[in-house]
Design an enzyme around this catalytic site. Structure first.
Site, mmCIF file in Angstrom:
data_model
loop_
_atom_site.group_PDB
_atom_site.id
_atom_site.type_symbol
_atom_site.label_atom_id
_atom_site.label_comp_id
_atom_site.label_asym_id
_atom_site.label_seq_id
_atom_site.Cartn_x
_atom_site.Cartn_y
_atom_site.Cartn_z
ATOM 1 N N ALA A 171 1.498 -3.746 -4.021
ATOM 2 C CA ALA A 171 1.943 -5.092 -3.652
ATOM 3 C C ALA A 171 2.152 -5.248 -2.143
ATOM 4 O O ALA A 171 2.056 -6.365 -1.616
ATOM 5 C CB ALA A 171 3.224 -5.447 -4.402
ATOM 6 N N GLU A 205 -9.162 0.984 2.115
ATOM 7 C CA GLU A 205 -8.246 0.281 1.208
ATOM 8 C C GLU A 205 -8.830 0.321 -0.205
ATOM 9 O O GLU A 205 -10.009 0.036 -0.398
ATOM 10 C CB GLU A 205 -8.090 -1.171 1.668
ATOM 11 C CG GLU A 205 -7.224 -2.013 0.769
ATOM 12 C CD GLU A 205 -7.160 -3.468 1.205
ATOM 13 O OE1 GLU A 205 -6.600 -4.267 0.438
ATOM 14 O OE2 GLU A 205 -7.668 -3.817 2.299
ATOM 15 N N ASN A 221 -3.894 2.819 -1.301
ATOM 16 C CA ASN A 221 -3.614 1.733 -2.236
ATOM 17 C C ASN A 221 -2.165 1.357 -1.987
ATOM 18 O O ASN A 221 -1.250 2.013 -2.492
ATOM 19 C CB ASN A 221 -3.828 2.178 -3.686
ATOM 20 C CG ASN A 221 -3.638 1.036 -4.669
ATOM 21 O OD1 ASN A 221 -3.049 0.015 -4.344
ATOM 22 N ND2 ASN A 221 -4.117 1.222 -5.873
ATOM 23 N N ARG A 258 2.295 1.662 -17.040
ATOM 24 C CA ARG A 258 2.382 0.270 -16.603
ATOM 25 C C ARG A 258 1.097 -0.483 -16.914
ATOM 26 O O ARG A 258 0.015 -0.087 -16.480
ATOM 27 C CB ARG A 258 2.629 0.248 -15.094
ATOM 28 C CG ARG A 258 2.581 -1.122 -14.483
ATOM 29 C CD ARG A 258 2.645 -1.039 -12.969
ATOM 30 N NE ARG A 258 2.490 -2.361 -12.401
ATOM 31 C CZ ARG A 258 1.970 -2.598 -11.224
ATOM 32 N NH1 ARG A 258 1.556 -1.612 -10.468
ATOM 33 N NH2 ARG A 258 1.870 -3.825 -10.783
ATOM 34 N N ARG A 274 -7.309 -11.878 -10.011
ATOM 35 C CA ARG A 274 -5.912 -11.966 -10.429
ATOM 36 C C ARG A 274 -5.225 -13.125 -9.707
ATOM 37 O O ARG A 274 -5.882 -14.011 -9.183
ATOM 38 C CB ARG A 274 -5.235 -10.623 -10.161
ATOM 39 C CG ARG A 274 -5.915 -9.508 -10.987
ATOM 40 C CD ARG A 274 -5.272 -8.181 -10.854
ATOM 41 N NE ARG A 274 -3.910 -8.229 -11.384
ATOM 42 C CZ ARG A 274 -3.025 -7.287 -11.135
ATOM 43 N NH1 ARG A 274 -3.328 -6.249 -10.365
ATOM 44 N NH2 ARG A 274 -1.803 -7.365 -11.640
ATOM 45 N N PRO A 311 3.951 1.064 -3.986
ATOM 46 C CA PRO A 311 4.928 0.798 -5.036
ATOM 47 C C PRO A 311 4.314 0.636 -6.419
ATOM 48 O O PRO A 311 3.252 0.042 -6.583
ATOM 49 C CB PRO A 311 5.617 -0.490 -4.588
ATOM 50 C CG PRO A 311 4.728 -1.106 -3.587
ATOM 51 C CD PRO A 311 3.948 0.012 -2.966
ATOM 52 N N ASN A 312 5.033 1.201 -7.359
ATOM 53 C CA ASN A 312 4.763 1.111 -8.799
ATOM 54 C C ASN A 312 3.548 1.903 -9.260
ATOM 55 O O ASN A 312 3.294 1.984 -10.461
ATOM 56 C CB ASN A 312 4.649 -0.355 -9.252
ATOM 57 C CG ASN A 312 5.921 -1.116 -8.945
ATOM 58 O OD1 ASN A 312 7.005 -0.661 -9.261
ATOM 59 N ND2 ASN A 312 5.782 -2.254 -8.300
ATOM 60 N N TYR A 337 -4.507 -1.195 -15.685
ATOM 61 C CA TYR A 337 -4.544 0.035 -14.896
ATOM 62 C C TYR A 337 -4.983 1.273 -15.667
ATOM 63 O O TYR A 337 -5.122 2.348 -15.077
ATOM 64 C CB TYR A 337 -3.169 0.283 -14.270
ATOM 65 C CG TYR A 337 -2.734 -0.835 -13.362
ATOM 66 C CD1 TYR A 337 -3.327 -1.015 -12.122
ATOM 67 C CD2 TYR A 337 -1.746 -1.729 -13.749
ATOM 68 C CE1 TYR A 337 -2.945 -2.056 -11.287
ATOM 69 C CE2 TYR A 337 -1.348 -2.776 -12.921
ATOM 70 C CZ TYR A 337 -1.954 -2.927 -11.692
ATOM 71 O OH TYR A 337 -1.572 -3.947 -10.868
ATOM 72 N N HIS A 362 -8.100 -0.583 -4.481
ATOM 73 C CA HIS A 362 -7.334 -1.216 -5.558
ATOM 74 C C HIS A 362 -8.001 -0.888 -6.880
ATOM 75 O O HIS A 362 -9.238 -0.905 -6.979
ATOM 76 C CB HIS A 362 -7.250 -2.733 -5.365
ATOM 77 C CG HIS A 362 -6.537 -3.101 -4.113
ATOM 78 N ND1 HIS A 362 -5.176 -3.039 -3.987
ATOM 79 C CD2 HIS A 362 -7.012 -3.475 -2.904
ATOM 80 C CE1 HIS A 362 -4.827 -3.382 -2.755
ATOM 81 N NE2 HIS A 362 -5.930 -3.643 -2.075
#
Length: 140
Positions: free
Chosen positions: A77, A98, A74, A18, A107, A10-11, A23, A100
């Site tokens: 969330a 995985e 990735n 964004r 964070r 998502p996103n 990012y 990110h």
């Protein structure tokens, strides 16, 4: 020929728009095209899938999880919330790395938990979009 797929959650379709301070300003499509070009001389088939819907990500993992050589995931969330995606990775044979873009440990505290990591071949985070390339290299 090795078959790899990058799956974004998502996103991540908003990359380039964004929160560019986190990012970056490059769209994922532009990055992906440059990655494909850079690795065009390798014996590699590289695909890309993005969804904002948890079930579609699980379905894609099931689809590629017994025939591809690697998944770069990735989950966005969903990394921190989806037991279903974690279970899907546990249930397939294809290794998953995985990824990110940001350092999730730098964070919010809720981003420190991953349901993906226990079932992943490895985890790469905090290197911006280069995290994807590092994951790709791990399969070559």
């Amino acid at each position: 020929m090795k078959k790899l797929i990058i799956i974004n959650g998502p996103n991540l379709n908003l990359l380039g728009k964004r929160e560019p301070e986190i990012y970056g300003s490059l769209t994922f499509e532009d990055f992906f095209n440059s990655l494909k070009e850079k690795y065009s001389q390798k014996n590699l088939s590289l695909e890309y899938f993005q969804s904002n819907i948890e079930g579609e990500i699980i379905d894609k993992l099931h689809e590629v999880g017994f025939t591809y050589d690697g998944v770069i995931l990735n989950a966005g969330a969903y990394t921190h919330t989806s037991i279903g995606i974690g279970d899907a990775i546990k249930g397939i044979e294809t290794p998953v790395v995985e990824v990110h873009i940001s350092n999730t440990f730098g964070r919010e505290a809720f981003r420190h938990q991953s349901y993906i990591s226990p079932n992943a071949k490895g985890v790469i985070l905090g290197f911006g979009l280069q995290s994807y390339e590092l994951a790709l290299e791990s399969f070559l």
